[in-house]
Each structure stands twice: as structure tokens, then as C-alpha cells.
Design a protein around this motif. Structure first.
Motif, PDB file in Angstrom:
ATOM      1  N   THR A  25       0.830  -1.206   0.000  1.00 22.39           N
ATOM      2  CA  THR A  25       0.000   0.000   0.000  1.00 22.39           C
ATOM      3  C   THR A  25       0.863   1.253   0.000  1.00 22.39           C
ATOM      4  N   LEU A  26       1.877   1.286   0.858  1.00 25.93           N
ATOM      5  CA  LEU A  26       2.734   2.469   0.912  1.00 25.93           C
ATOM      6  C   LEU A  26       3.517   2.670  -0.376  1.00 25.93           C
ATOM      7  N   LEU A  29       0.807   4.051  -3.109  1.00 28.62           N
ATOM      8  CA  LEU A  29       0.120   5.329  -2.912  1.00 28.62           C
ATOM      9  C   LEU A  29       1.094   6.503  -2.949  1.00 28.62           C
ATOM     10  N   TRP A  34      -1.936  10.826   1.920  1.00 28.27           N
ATOM     11  CA  TRP A  34      -1.383  10.489   3.224  1.00 28.27           C
ATOM     12  C   TRP A  34      -2.414   9.880   4.171  1.00 28.27           C
ATOM     13  N   LYS A  36      -4.744   7.701   3.413  1.00 27.82           N
ATOM     14  CA  LYS A  36      -4.793   6.271   3.115  1.00 27.82           C
ATOM     15  C   LYS A  36      -3.517   5.571   3.599  1.00 27.82           C
ATOM     16  N   ARG A  37      -2.398   6.277   3.529  1.00 29.62           N
ATOM     17  CA  ARG A  37      -1.137   5.699   4.007  1.00 29.62           C
ATOM     18  C   ARG A  37      -1.183   5.523   5.524  1.00 29.62           C
ATOM     19  N   PRO A 107       9.621   1.471   4.752  1.00 29.94           N
ATOM     20  CA  PRO A 107       8.329   2.148   4.613  1.00 29.94           C
ATOM     21  C   PRO A 107       8.006   3.093   5.769  1.00 29.94           C
ATOM     22  N   LEU A 111       7.330   7.101   5.531  1.00 28.28           N
ATOM     23  CA  LEU A 111       6.100   7.692   6.070  1.00 28.28           C
ATOM     24  C   LEU A 111       6.411   8.817   7.051  1.00 28.28           C
ATOM     25  N   ASP A 114       7.664  12.345   5.804  1.00 21.21           N
ATOM     26  CA  ASP A 114       6.716  13.193   5.084  1.00 21.21           C
ATOM     27  C   ASP A 114       6.732  14.575   5.727  1.00 21.21           C
TER      28      ASP A 114
END
Length: 128
Positions: A25-26, A29, A34, A36-37, A107, A111, A114
Motif C-alpha cells: 500500500t505504501l 500510494l 497520506w 490512506k497511508r 516504509p 512515512l 513526510d
């Protein structure tokens, strides 16, 4: 072997399904999605049982026999893992495998780096 079930060396099989879903997923996307992440991280965190509400015995035992991976298992004099022989048919959850947990580094780094403060806040609240 089932999808998401990985065998690391001679150890017991490890169920990495939730971990694989999170990483996939990460990677798919864009950073702009963000929310959804963060939802993917939340799903991964929810795949870990909450033992803080479990009643522990005086010795700290939860009363549940958790499988261990060979790296964390007690050793016999020969250096062979006791768990490798005893738990050969048991599937270990991803969060009990050090090799699987190490896969989280890239991942999670992506994340948390960001630039949006909301992403960092949400991610660290879920992790911590």
C-alpha cells in the motif's frame, strides 16, 4: 504454502500478510494520499494483539503459548534451536519475527519523513 506465509531458513513459517499489505500500500500510494497511508499503518498496528489488557500471571506469562523464531529460542548444548524442532508446524505472526519486523524500516522511514506535520503526528501516535 499460503500467500503471505514465508519461511526464513530452517525456522517456522511466518505469516507476513499484514506486513506485505502495508508495504504494498505504501509503495503504491503517492505521498499526497497520506490519509490512506496512515490508514494502512493503522491496519498494520491493529494486526498486533493488545497484550496490555491481558491478565498476566505473577511471572509475566500471558497464559498463551507464543511461537518463537529460531533466533529468539532457547538453545540446546548443540546450538540447535529448541523451538525449531518443537514449533515446526506453528505459523509465527509477523511481529514475532525479527526478520519480518526489519522489513518495516524503509516504509516507516518514508512515512515519517513526510513533510506534513499531520502525517508525522498520526504515525508516531500509532507507533508509540
Amino acid at each position: 504454502m499460503a500467500v503471505g506465509i514465508i519461511r526464513h531458513g530452517n525456522g517456522p513459517p511466518v505469516d507476513e500478510s499484514p506486513l506485505e499489505d502495508f508495504i504494498r500500500t505504501l509503495s503504491q500510494l503517492p505521498a499526497e494520499e497520506w490519509q490512506k497511508r496512515i490508514a494502512a499503518l493503522e491496519a498494520l498496528v491493529k494486526s498486533i494483539p493488545d497484550h496490555s489488557t491481558s491478565a498476566n500471571a505473577e511471572d509475566g506469562d500471558l497464559g498463551v503459548a507464543f511461537p518463537v523464531t529460531p533466533s529468539s529460542a532457547p538453545r540446546e548444548n548443540s546450538g540447535v534451536s529448541v523451538a525449531a524442532a518443537n514449533n515446526s508446524n506453528v505459523v509465527v505472526p509477523w511481529y514475532r519475527s525479527s526478520r519480518s519486523v526489519r522489513k518495516l524500516s524503509p516504509p516507516l522511514k518514508n512515512l515519517i519523513l513526510d513533510a506534513r506535520s499531520a502525517v508525522v503526528k498520526e504515525a508516531t501516535e500509532l507507533i508509540g
